[in-house]
Design a protein around this motif. Structure first.
Motif, PDB file in Angstrom:
ATOM      1  N   PHE A  19     -26.448 -27.619  -2.958  1.00 42.13           N
ATOM      2  CA  PHE A  19     -26.993 -26.330  -2.527  1.00 42.13           C
ATOM      3  C   PHE A  19     -26.960 -26.210  -1.001  1.00 42.13           C
ATOM      4  N   ALA A  20     -27.318 -27.291  -0.328  1.00 44.38           N
ATOM      5  CA  ALA A  20     -27.314 -27.294   1.136  1.00 44.38           C
ATOM      6  C   ALA A  20     -25.892 -27.091   1.666  1.00 44.38           C
ATOM      7  N   TRP A  21     -24.932 -27.784   1.060  1.00 46.02           N
ATOM      8  CA  TRP A  21     -23.531 -27.644   1.489  1.00 46.02           C
ATOM      9  C   TRP A  21     -23.044 -26.209   1.273  1.00 46.02           C
ATOM     10  N   ALA A  22     -23.467 -25.577   0.184  1.00 42.24           N
ATOM     11  CA  ALA A  22     -23.103 -24.181  -0.070  1.00 42.24           C
ATOM     12  C   ALA A  22     -23.642 -23.282   1.040  1.00 42.24           C
ATOM     13  N   GLY A  23     -24.846 -23.572   1.529  1.00 40.26           N
ATOM     14  CA  GLY A  23     -25.411 -22.798   2.633  1.00 40.26           C
ATOM     15  C   GLY A  23     -24.623 -22.974   3.916  1.00 40.26           C
ATOM     16  N   ILE A  24     -24.177 -24.191   4.176  1.00 38.96           N
ATOM     17  CA  ILE A  24     -23.359 -24.450   5.362  1.00 38.96           C
ATOM     18  C   ILE A  24     -22.028 -23.721   5.248  1.00 38.96           C
ATOM     19  N   GLN A  25     -21.396 -23.808   4.077  1.00 34.77           N
ATOM     20  CA  GLN A  25     -20.112 -23.132   3.869  1.00 34.77           C
ATOM     21  C   GLN A  25     -20.247 -21.625   4.038  1.00 34.77           C
ATOM     22  N   HIS A  26     -21.296 -21.060   3.455  1.00 36.27           N
ATOM     23  CA  HIS A  26     -21.524 -19.618   3.568  1.00 36.27           C
ATOM     24  C   HIS A  26     -21.671 -19.220   5.035  1.00 36.27           C
ATOM     25  N   SER A  27     -22.477 -19.961   5.761  1.00 37.39           N
ATOM     26  CA  SER A  27     -22.707 -19.634   7.171  1.00 37.39           C
ATOM     27  C   SER A  27     -21.435 -19.787   7.991  1.00 37.39           C
ATOM     28  N   TYR A  28     -20.672 -20.839   7.719  1.00 35.65           N
ATOM     29  CA  TYR A  28     -19.432 -21.047   8.477  1.00 35.65           C
ATOM     30  C   TYR A  28     -18.440 -19.921   8.193  1.00 35.65           C
ATOM     31  N   ARG A  29     -18.352 -19.504   6.928  1.00 30.14           N
ATOM     32  CA  ARG A  29     -17.411 -18.449   6.546  1.00 30.14           C
ATOM     33  C   ARG A  29     -17.785 -17.093   7.130  1.00 30.14           C
ATOM     34  N   GLN A  31     -20.574 -16.276   9.440  1.00 29.57           N
ATOM     35  CA  GLN A  31     -21.322 -16.148  10.695  1.00 29.57           C
ATOM     36  C   GLN A  31     -20.481 -16.665  11.865  1.00 29.57           C
ATOM     37  N   ALA A  32     -19.978 -15.734  12.658  1.00 24.91           N
ATOM     38  CA  ALA A  32     -19.127 -16.109  13.797  1.00 24.91           C
ATOM     39  C   ALA A  32     -19.872 -17.030  14.770  1.00 24.91           C
ATOM     40  N   ASN A  33     -21.137 -16.749  15.011  1.00 22.61           N
ATOM     41  CA  ASN A  33     -21.895 -17.587  15.950  1.00 22.61           C
ATOM     42  C   ASN A  33     -22.003 -19.022  15.441  1.00 22.61           C
ATOM     43  N   PHE A  34     -22.167 -19.202  14.138  1.00 18.55           N
ATOM     44  CA  PHE A  34     -22.249 -20.552  13.586  1.00 18.55           C
ATOM     45  C   PHE A  34     -20.932 -21.296  13.803  1.00 18.55           C
ATOM     46  N   ARG A  35     -19.809 -20.606  13.565  1.00 19.39           N
ATOM     47  CA  ARG A  35     -18.504 -21.244  13.806  1.00 19.39           C
ATOM     48  C   ARG A  35     -18.356 -21.636  15.269  1.00 19.39           C
ATOM     49  N   ILE A  36     -18.725 -20.758  16.179  1.00 15.58           N
ATOM     50  CA  ILE A  36     -18.641 -21.055  17.612  1.00 15.58           C
ATOM     51  C   ILE A  36     -19.503 -22.272  17.946  1.00 15.58           C
ATOM     52  N   GLU A  69     -29.608 -21.998  13.794  1.00 19.95           N
ATOM     53  CA  GLU A  69     -28.687 -20.919  13.401  1.00 19.95           C
ATOM     54  C   GLU A  69     -28.712 -20.729  11.887  1.00 19.95           C
ATOM     55  N   LEU A  70     -28.778 -21.823  11.136  1.00 18.33           N
ATOM     56  CA  LEU A  70     -28.885 -21.714   9.674  1.00 18.33           C
ATOM     57  C   LEU A  70     -30.204 -21.051   9.275  1.00 18.33           C
ATOM     58  N   MET A  71     -31.294 -21.407   9.938  1.00 14.26           N
ATOM     59  CA  MET A  71     -32.579 -20.763   9.659  1.00 14.26           C
ATOM     60  C   MET A  71     -32.536 -19.274  10.015  1.00 14.26           C
ATOM     61  N   ASN A  72     -31.882 -18.949  11.111  1.00 15.87           N
ATOM     62  CA  ASN A  72     -31.732 -17.549  11.512  1.00 15.87           C
ATOM     63  C   ASN A  72     -30.968 -16.775  10.440  1.00 15.87           C
ATOM     64  N   THR A  73     -29.906 -17.360   9.929  1.00 14.95           N
ATOM     65  CA  THR A  73     -29.113 -16.722   8.877  1.00 14.95           C
ATOM     66  C   THR A  73     -29.967 -16.511   7.625  1.00 14.95           C
ATOM     67  N   ALA A  74     -30.737 -17.533   7.260  1.00 18.79           N
ATOM     68  CA  ALA A  74     -31.600 -17.419   6.080  1.00 18.79           C
ATOM     69  C   ALA A  74     -32.656 -16.342   6.268  1.00 18.79           C
ATOM     70  N   LEU A  75     -33.279 -16.325   7.441  1.00 20.16           N
ATOM     71  CA  LEU A  75     -34.315 -15.327   7.707  1.00 20.16           C
ATOM     72  C   LEU A  75     -33.738 -13.918   7.684  1.00 20.16           C
ATOM     73  N   GLU A  76     -32.559 -13.738   8.260  1.00 15.16           N
ATOM     74  CA  GLU A  76     -31.931 -12.411   8.239  1.00 15.16           C
ATOM     75  C   GLU A  76     -31.670 -11.955   6.810  1.00 15.16           C
ATOM     76  N   ALA A  77     -31.223 -12.867   5.948  1.00 12.74           N
ATOM     77  CA  ALA A  77     -30.957 -12.514   4.555  1.00 12.74           C
ATOM     78  C   ALA A  77     -32.249 -12.111   3.841  1.00 12.74           C
ATOM     79  N   VAL A  78     -33.311 -12.854   4.067  1.00 12.40           N
ATOM     80  CA  VAL A  78     -34.587 -12.542   3.423  1.00 12.40           C
ATOM     81  C   VAL A  78     -35.138 -11.214   3.933  1.00 12.40           C
ATOM     82  N   VAL A  79     -35.052 -10.988   5.235  1.00  9.11           N
ATOM     83  CA  VAL A  79     -35.537  -9.727   5.795  1.00  9.11           C
ATOM     84  C   VAL A  79     -34.725  -8.552   5.247  1.00  9.11           C
ATOM     85  N   ASP A  80     -33.414  -8.714   5.162  1.00  9.06           N
ATOM     86  CA  ASP A  80     -32.583  -7.645   4.611  1.00  9.06           C
ATOM     87  C   ASP A  80     -32.928  -7.362   3.154  1.00  9.06           C
ATOM     88  N   LEU A  81     -33.254  -8.400   2.404  1.00 10.79           N
ATOM     89  CA  LEU A  81     -33.637  -8.234   1.009  1.00 10.79           C
ATOM     90  C   LEU A  81     -34.989  -7.524   0.891  1.00 10.79           C
TER      91      LEU A  81
END
Length: 127
Positions: A19-29, A31-36, A69-81
């Motif tokens: 599950f954790a690896w899926a979160g990393i993959q999602h963010s890398y795919r 989130q441009a800032n995460f890739r940078i 950055e991963l926490m930021n991505t998660a928080l943005e998803a929850v806020v959007d939901l």
């Protein structure tokens, strides 16, 4: 799914790691800032190895920035939901999470200058 109660269950750990690896993959795919930040971290680690500079502070800073950055991505998803429409509190939550990443990134850059700067300067300036 219910836990079997054992923190040492290898199957449970492997599933959680998936599950954790899926979160990393999602963010890398997505989130441009995460890739940078991943590639900036890789560059900093490579430079530390090349310059034989202390690696621990560089690795800690990279881990901190990427984790935030991963926490930021998660928080943005929850806020959007929770708040698909624009809301001032949603903006504050997203801005504060982004600010946490920015603060960590600035601190990481300063650590990079302190740790890598002297060795890099010696390399550039020569003997």
């Amino acid at each position: 799914m219910r836990s079997d109660g054992s923190a040492l269950n290898l199957r449970r750990w492997w599933r959680s790691a998936g599950f954790a690896w899926a979160g990393i993959q999602h963010s890398y795919r997505l989130q441009a800032n995460f890739r940078i930040e991943v590639w900036a971290g890789a560059l900093a680690v490579a430079l530390a190895l090349l310059l034989r500079a202390p690696l621990a502070p560089i690795l800690l800073c990279c881990g901190l920035v990427l984790s935030l950055e991963l926490m930021n991505t998660a928080l943005e998803a929850v806020v959007d939901l929770a708040s698909p429409e624009l809301h001032p509190l949603a903006k504050i939550a997203k801005d504060a999470a982004a600010a946490a990443v920015l603060v960590a990134s600035i601190a990481a850059a300063l650590v990079g200058v302190v740790v890598l700067g002297p060795a890099l300067w010696r390399l550039i300036a020569g003997p």
